[in-house]
Write a protein that holds these residues in place. Structure first.
Motif, short mmCIF file in Angstrom:
data_model
loop_
_atom_site.label_atom_id
_atom_site.label_comp_id
_atom_site.label_asym_id
_atom_site.label_seq_id
_atom_site.Cartn_x
_atom_site.Cartn_y
_atom_site.Cartn_z
N GLN A 212 -34.34 -3.21 12.64
CA GLN A 212 -32.90 -3.49 12.61
C GLN A 212 -32.57 -4.39 13.80
O GLN A 212 -32.66 -3.96 14.96
N LYS A 213 -32.20 -5.64 13.54
CA LYS A 213 -31.91 -6.57 14.61
C LYS A 213 -30.56 -6.26 15.26
O LYS A 213 -29.62 -5.81 14.60
N LYS A 214 -30.47 -6.54 16.57
CA LYS A 214 -29.25 -6.22 17.32
C LYS A 214 -28.19 -7.32 17.23
O LYS A 214 -27.01 -7.06 17.44
N ASP A 215 -28.59 -8.55 16.92
CA ASP A 215 -27.66 -9.68 16.97
C ASP A 215 -27.11 -10.03 15.57
O ASP A 215 -27.02 -11.18 15.19
N TYR A 216 -26.72 -9.00 14.82
CA TYR A 216 -26.28 -9.20 13.44
C TYR A 216 -24.85 -9.69 13.33
O TYR A 216 -24.46 -10.27 12.33
N TYR A 217 -24.02 -9.45 14.34
CA TYR A 217 -22.59 -9.71 14.17
C TYR A 217 -22.17 -11.03 14.80
O TYR A 217 -22.75 -11.48 15.79
N HIS A 218 -21.14 -11.62 14.22
CA HIS A 218 -20.63 -12.90 14.69
C HIS A 218 -19.48 -12.72 15.66
O HIS A 218 -19.33 -13.48 16.61
N SER A 219 -18.63 -11.71 15.44
CA SER A 219 -17.54 -11.41 16.37
C SER A 219 -17.57 -9.92 16.71
O SER A 219 -18.14 -9.12 15.97
N LYS A 220 -16.97 -9.56 17.83
CA LYS A 220 -17.02 -8.17 18.27
C LYS A 220 -16.11 -7.27 17.44
O LYS A 220 -16.50 -6.16 17.07
N SER A 221 -14.89 -7.72 17.18
CA SER A 221 -13.97 -6.93 16.36
C SER A 221 -13.02 -7.86 15.63
O SER A 221 -12.08 -8.40 16.22
N ILE A 222 -13.25 -8.04 14.34
CA ILE A 222 -12.37 -8.87 13.54
C ILE A 222 -11.00 -8.21 13.38
O ILE A 222 -9.97 -8.89 13.27
N VAL A 223 -10.95 -6.89 13.40
CA VAL A 223 -9.68 -6.17 13.30
C VAL A 223 -8.80 -6.48 14.51
O VAL A 223 -7.61 -6.82 14.37
N TRP A 224 -9.38 -6.40 15.70
CA TRP A 224 -8.63 -6.69 16.93
C TRP A 224 -8.17 -8.15 16.95
O TRP A 224 -7.02 -8.46 17.25
N SER A 225 -9.11 -9.04 16.61
CA SER A 225 -8.80 -10.46 16.68
C SER A 225 -7.70 -10.86 15.69
O SER A 225 -6.80 -11.63 16.03
N TYR A 226 -7.74 -10.29 14.48
CA TYR A 226 -6.81 -10.68 13.43
C TYR A 226 -5.45 -10.00 13.59
O TYR A 226 -4.41 -10.65 13.56
N PHE A 227 -5.47 -8.68 13.77
CA PHE A 227 -4.20 -7.94 13.76
C PHE A 227 -3.52 -7.90 15.13
O PHE A 227 -2.29 -7.87 15.21
N ILE A 228 -4.29 -7.88 16.21
CA ILE A 228 -3.70 -7.78 17.55
C ILE A 228 -3.53 -9.16 18.18
O ILE A 228 -2.46 -9.50 18.68
N MET A 229 -4.59 -9.97 18.16
CA MET A 229 -4.54 -11.30 18.76
C MET A 229 -3.95 -12.35 17.82
O MET A 229 -3.72 -13.49 18.24
N LYS A 230 -3.75 -11.98 16.54
CA LYS A 230 -3.11 -12.86 15.55
C LYS A 230 -3.91 -14.15 15.29
O LYS A 230 -3.35 -15.21 15.03
N ARG A 231 -5.23 -14.05 15.38
CA ARG A 231 -6.08 -15.19 15.05
C ARG A 231 -6.44 -15.10 13.57
O ARG A 231 -7.15 -14.19 13.16
N LYS A 232 -5.95 -16.03 12.78
CA LYS A 232 -5.99 -15.89 11.33
C LYS A 232 -7.05 -16.75 10.62
O LYS A 232 -7.24 -16.62 9.42
#
Length: 340
Positions: free
Chosen positions: A308-328
């Motif tokens: 199981q590789k550790k570098d699978y994800y592109h962003s740390k939290s899409i929920v935080w980025s989209y809903f809190i930081m408003k990056r759409k």
């Protein structure tokens, strides 16, 4: 004996006779490089008879039951010999030369095991389509998103994703894979039935060193929701349950239970949000999904691979980025959340 073609276009069908009538003519017209199959999941609407009578050039594979997407393809592809598979939803409109560049990539880039086309919205043809857009990624907690689609925000195609590029997952709506890779991975996970099985397959492929690529010059249009629409609580159930099962199989060992715990909490917040919107059936679907996950947890822990590789994800939290930081949009997500 006829010469084996380079690619098999396999369309999984269940009671979709009108979709077959609508979209098969373009598949036949624009797929001279392919052998075209309809794999039928025991339809009761006369689909098989219609294909036999109206589209005699198409080969028919008849499954014994409605096996869903995962097992439906697993069973059908046992009867397909072509070296490359194009797994195509029955509600996909293909375009001229949609297979040409895909075959070129497979033939010239042996390290690419999986390919996705540019997936556009059939109803709003200038926009990307929800199910896969311009190729998929996941965040640290397994939430999927796409270039061109973050949650419910769909981008207009302005040429911003016209570059061939590596992606983490490819959409099951129109999914290209080498036969040998599919077989090495033992196909889709039958237990998923439908939804997120393609992400699980791509994640398992990634863990074994295979690469997935987005091909912008292969363009298809997807109706979406033709089998199970967004408003159906069953879709909510399958998405939430299968996502947890996928994490169980593929997360690195050291972070497995910590990230699943966080994901369960985030699911709870989603359930509360559904409740506040008056969508009580969807809240209950999430609760049922969690019980369905607990029921299968031991079985799925046993399905974990040896790597199981550790570098699978592109962003740390899409929920935080989209809903809190408003990056759409994907470009903003990328800038806002480096992967290091």
């Amino acid at each position: 004996m006829s010469q084996l073609k380079k690619i098999a276009v396999v369309i999984l069908n269940w009671n979709g006779v009108e979709l077959l009538r609508q979209f098969l003519p373009a598949v036949i017209k624009y797929s001279p490089e392919a052998e075209v199959y309809v794999a039928d999941n025991a339809s009761t609407d006369g689909s098989v008879e219609v294909v036999k009578n109206e589209f005699p050039s198409i080969k028919i594979i008849q499954n014994k039951g409605n096996y869903g997407y995962a097992k439906g393809y697993n069973e059908a592809l046992k009867q397909v010999d072509e070296p490359y598979y194009a797994l195509v939803n029955s509600d996909i409109e293909v375009t001229q030369n949609w297979l040409k560049s895909v075959i070129t990539i497979f033939e010239n880039q042996p390290d690419i095991g999986i390919i996705q086309p540019k997936l556009m919205d059939f109803k709003r043809k200038e926009y990307f389509e929800y199910a896969g857009a311009a190729g998929g990624f996941i965040d640290k907690f397994g939430y999927p998103y796409c270039r061109g689609r973050i949650f419910d925000t769909l981008e207009k195609d302005l040429g911003q994703y016209n570059q061939e590029t590596e992606v983490f997952w490819a959409t099951g709506a129109c999914f290209f894979i080498r036969k040998e890779v599919f077989q090495n991975l033992h196909g889709f996970d039958d237990g998923f039935f439908a939804h997120q099985e393609e992400i699980d397959l791509c994640w398992r492929a990634y863990n074994l060193g295979y690469r997935a690529k987005y091909c912008p010059t292969s363009i298809v249009y997807h109706v979406g929701g033709a089998t199970l629409n967004e408003a159906n609580p069953k879709k909510t159930y399958l998405n939430f349950r299968n996502s947890l099962l996928m994490l169980t199989k593929n997360l690195p060992k050291g972070t497995l239970f910590k990230r699943i715990f966080v994901r369960l909490c985030l699911d709870g917040i989603a359930g509360i949000q559904f409740m506040l919107q008056g969508k009580f059936k969807h809240t209950w679907a999430i609760i049922e999904a969690h019980f369905g996950f607990y029921k299968r947890l031991i079985t799925y822990l046993k399905k974990r691979g040896t790597s199981q590789k550790k570098d699978y994800y592109h962003s740390k939290s899409i929920v935080w980025s989209y809903f809190i930081m408003k990056r759409k949009t994907f470009t903003n997500i990328e800038k806002g959340f480096p992967t290091n």
